[in-house]
Scaffold this active site. Structure first.
Site, short mmCIF file in Angstrom:
data_model
loop_
_atom_site.label_atom_id
_atom_site.label_comp_id
_atom_site.label_asym_id
_atom_site.label_seq_id
_atom_site.Cartn_x
_atom_site.Cartn_y
_atom_site.Cartn_z
N GLY A 190 5.58 -5.88 -2.04
CA GLY A 190 6.27 -5.09 -1.47
C GLY A 190 6.21 -5.29 0.30
O GLY A 190 6.95 -5.20 0.92
N GLU A 218 8.66 -8.12 0.72
CA GLU A 218 9.87 -7.54 0.53
C GLU A 218 10.52 -6.75 1.81
O GLU A 218 11.37 -6.86 2.24
CB GLU A 218 10.02 -6.57 -0.79
CG GLU A 218 9.84 -7.37 -2.06
CD GLU A 218 9.74 -6.51 -3.30
OE1 GLU A 218 8.60 -5.88 -3.18
OE2 GLU A 218 10.44 -6.59 -4.29
N GLU A 229 4.12 -9.70 -8.69
CA GLU A 229 4.20 -8.83 -9.56
C GLU A 229 4.21 -9.17 -10.89
O GLU A 229 3.61 -8.44 -11.73
CB GLU A 229 5.79 -8.08 -9.18
CG GLU A 229 5.80 -7.20 -7.92
CD GLU A 229 6.06 -8.02 -6.44
OE1 GLU A 229 5.94 -9.26 -6.83
OE2 GLU A 229 6.26 -7.49 -5.60
N ALA A 247 3.03 -2.87 -2.45
CA ALA A 247 3.09 -1.36 -2.75
C ALA A 247 1.65 -0.90 -3.42
O ALA A 247 0.86 -1.85 -3.79
CB ALA A 247 4.04 -1.39 -4.04
N1 DAK Z 1 -2.47 -1.45 -3.03
C1 DAK Z 1 -3.61 -0.81 -3.12
N2 DAK Z 1 -4.74 -0.91 -2.43
C2 DAK Z 1 -4.98 -2.28 -2.06
C3 DAK Z 1 -3.95 -3.10 -2.06
C4 DAK Z 1 -2.65 -2.54 -2.85
N3 DAK Z 1 -1.47 -3.40 -3.07
N4 DAK Z 1 -4.08 -4.26 -1.75
C5 DAK Z 1 -5.26 -4.35 -1.17
N5 DAK Z 1 -5.93 -2.86 -1.59
C6 DAK Z 1 -7.11 -2.46 -1.07
C7 DAK Z 1 -8.25 -3.11 -1.88
O1 DAK Z 1 -8.22 -1.96 -3.08
C8 DAK Z 1 -9.44 -2.58 -0.97
O2 DAK Z 1 -9.82 -1.22 -1.03
P1 DAK Z 1 -11.33 -0.75 -1.31
O3 DAK Z 1 -11.85 -1.42 -2.50
O4 DAK Z 1 -12.09 -1.15 -0.08
O5 DAK Z 1 -11.27 0.89 -1.22
C9 DAK Z 1 -9.12 -2.86 0.32
O6 DAK Z 1 -7.49 -2.87 0.18
C10 DAK Z 1 -9.33 -4.31 0.70
O7 DAK Z 1 -8.95 -5.14 -0.21
P2 DAK Z 1 -9.78 -6.37 -0.78
O8 DAK Z 1 -11.25 -5.97 -1.00
O9 DAK Z 1 -9.09 -6.68 -2.16
O10 DAK Z 1 -9.56 -7.21 0.17
P3 DAK Z 1 -9.73 -9.26 -0.17
O11 DAK Z 1 -9.50 -9.62 1.31
O12 DAK Z 1 -10.85 -9.72 -0.80
O13 DAK Z 1 -8.24 -9.56 -0.90
C11 DAK Z 1 -5.79 -9.46 -1.21
C12 DAK Z 1 -6.94 -9.48 -0.08
C13 DAK Z 1 -4.59 -9.08 -0.14
C14 DAK Z 1 -5.80 -10.92 -1.67
C15 DAK Z 1 -6.17 -8.29 -2.41
O14 DAK Z 1 -6.63 -6.99 -1.61
C16 DAK Z 1 -5.11 -8.37 -3.21
O15 DAK Z 1 -4.79 -9.37 -4.03
N6 DAK Z 1 -4.34 -7.28 -3.04
C17 DAK Z 1 -3.19 -6.90 -3.95
C18 DAK Z 1 -1.87 -7.88 -3.53
C19 DAK Z 1 -0.99 -7.60 -4.45
O16 DAK Z 1 -0.84 -8.15 -5.68
N7 DAK Z 1 0.16 -6.96 -3.85
C20 DAK Z 1 1.34 -6.78 -4.64
C21 DAK Z 1 1.33 -5.59 -5.24
S1 DAK Z 1 2.88 -5.12 -6.29
C22 DAK Z 1 8.38 -1.02 -7.92
C23 DAK Z 1 8.43 -0.73 -6.61
C24 DAK Z 1 7.78 -1.77 -6.03
C25 DAK Z 1 6.75 -2.74 -6.49
C26 DAK Z 1 6.97 -2.98 -7.80
C27 DAK Z 1 7.89 -2.03 -8.70
N8 DAK Z 1 9.20 -0.13 -8.80
C28 DAK Z 1 8.67 1.26 -8.98
C29 DAK Z 1 10.62 -0.46 -9.24
C30 DAK Z 1 6.29 -3.53 -5.52
C31 DAK Z 1 4.96 -3.87 -6.17
C32 DAK Z 1 4.11 -4.52 -5.24
O17 DAK Z 1 4.08 -4.60 -4.26
#
Ligand code: DAK
Length: 264
Positions: A109, A112, A132, A64
């Site tokens: 997400g 998921e 998360e 997400a």
């Molecule tokens: N959201 C927004 N932008 C993201 C993103 C994300 N999840 N993942 C990556 N990006 C963006 C980065 O900010 C970056 O943007 P710029 O800085 O270039 O503008 C671009 O994508 C490239 O990312 P990186 O530079 O970080 O690329 P790397 O290869 O160095 O790293 C990575 C890749 C996937 C390891 C890293 O980007 C990363 O850790 N991303 C986050 C992964 C993550 O934690 N995903 C889970 C998100 S939490 C809910 C509903 C839903 C959810 C929760 C609650 N309710 C409301 C009940 C779900 C939650 C989630 O999914």
């Protein structure tokens, strides 16, 4: 015209591509709205199998959108969670099978949404995880429910509590994906081949199998068997059942290798 979703068809197979590669295909509200509209617009008279994948070579869906989520209030968080849950459930209950072709990061997400699909296959660079708890939240798009159902409670709890990401081979070992393909090209070729194999079978029977498996998982075995009986019985009202069994029983010289099922 959708900004973040691509939709292509090739005969009875549709491919949906989440197309926001600059943010590694992260799911913001707009992506979820466009995906919802795309699912509603699928022509189920012709499409018999759907492939879901991500644009670019690095990521399926990196979760997400953390930027959008970071400032949510409790009420907004619930609304965002509901939006995601509704779209994921629509994907899960889409009458035709959906194959997730996971071409890179499938985090939060992203993991998921892949679990809302019927079948997951991935490329060797894929990475799965529910990070998360490291962000101060619980999985919010069904991860606590679907991961436990997919890989079992013990492994699901370990992955979710530790927020550890796993590589493709480990995902294969624990049964989160059915196959790992070396490159993205191999992955998409395999996804298309599998989708075409599914699409060549009797479509109403395939749909009924999906419904029987999904609905049966929610109830006890006795109720599940009743669900199966009803959907099995319903097949006997179809022309495709007559065509399939008729072909099996036909004299050798009249037998077709492939039955041209009509979805009727
Ligand atoms: N959201 C927004 N932008 C993201 C993103 C994300 N999840 N993942 C990556 N990006 C963006 C980065 O900010 C970056 O943007 P710029 O800085 O270039 O503008 C671009 O994508 C490239 O990312 P990186 O530079 O970080 O690329 P790397 O290869 O160095 O790293 C990575 C890749 C996937 C390891 C890293 O980007 C990363 O850790 N991303 C986050 C992964 C993550 O934690 N995903 C889970 C998100 S939490 C809910 C509903 C839903 C959810 C929760 C609650 N309710 C409301 C009940 C779900 C939650 C989630 O999914």
């Amino acid at each position: 015209m959708a900004e973040f979703i691509l939709y292509e068809t090739d005969g009875a197979v549709a491919t949906i591509t989440i197309n926001r590669p600059k943010a590694l295909n992260a799911l913001n509200s707009q992506v979820l709205d466009e995906l919802d509209a795309t699912l509603d617009a699928i022509d189920l008279d012709t499409i018999r199998c759907v492939i879901l994948t991500g644009a670019g070579e690095k990521s399926f869906v990196a979760g997400a959108d953390i930027g959008e989520m970071s400032t949510l209030t409790k009420a907004e968080g619930e609304a965002f969670g509901k939006k995601g849950n509704d779209v994921f459930r629509k994907l899960e209950t889409l009458p035709v099978p959906v194959i997730a072709a996971v071409n890179g990061f499938a985090l939060g997400g992203g993991c998921e949404i892949s679990m809302s699909c019927d079948i997951r296959i991935c490329s060797a660079n894929a990475m799965f995880g529910q990070p998360e708890v490291g962000l101060g939240i619980t999985p919010g798009f069904g991860g606590t429910q679907r991961l436990a159902r997919t890989v079992g409670v013990g492994i699901a709890k370990q992955l979710i509590y530790s927020a550890r990401n796993i590589k493709a081979e480990e995902a294969y070992r624990i049964g989160l994906v059915n196959a790992v393909h070396e490159t993205q090209e191999d992955l998409m070729a395999a996804a298309k081949k599998l989708a075409q194999t599914i699409a060549a079978n009797a479509p109403i029977a395939v749909r009924n199998c999906k419904k029987a498996i999904n609905d049966g998982l929610q109830v006890d075995i006795d109720e599940g068997l009743v669900i199966e009986e009803k959907l099995f019985g319903a097949c006997f009202e179809t022309e495709d059942q007559k065509a399939g069994m008729g072909n099996f029983l036909a004299p050798k010289e009249e037998k077709k290798k492939v039955v041209d099922f009509q979805n009727k």
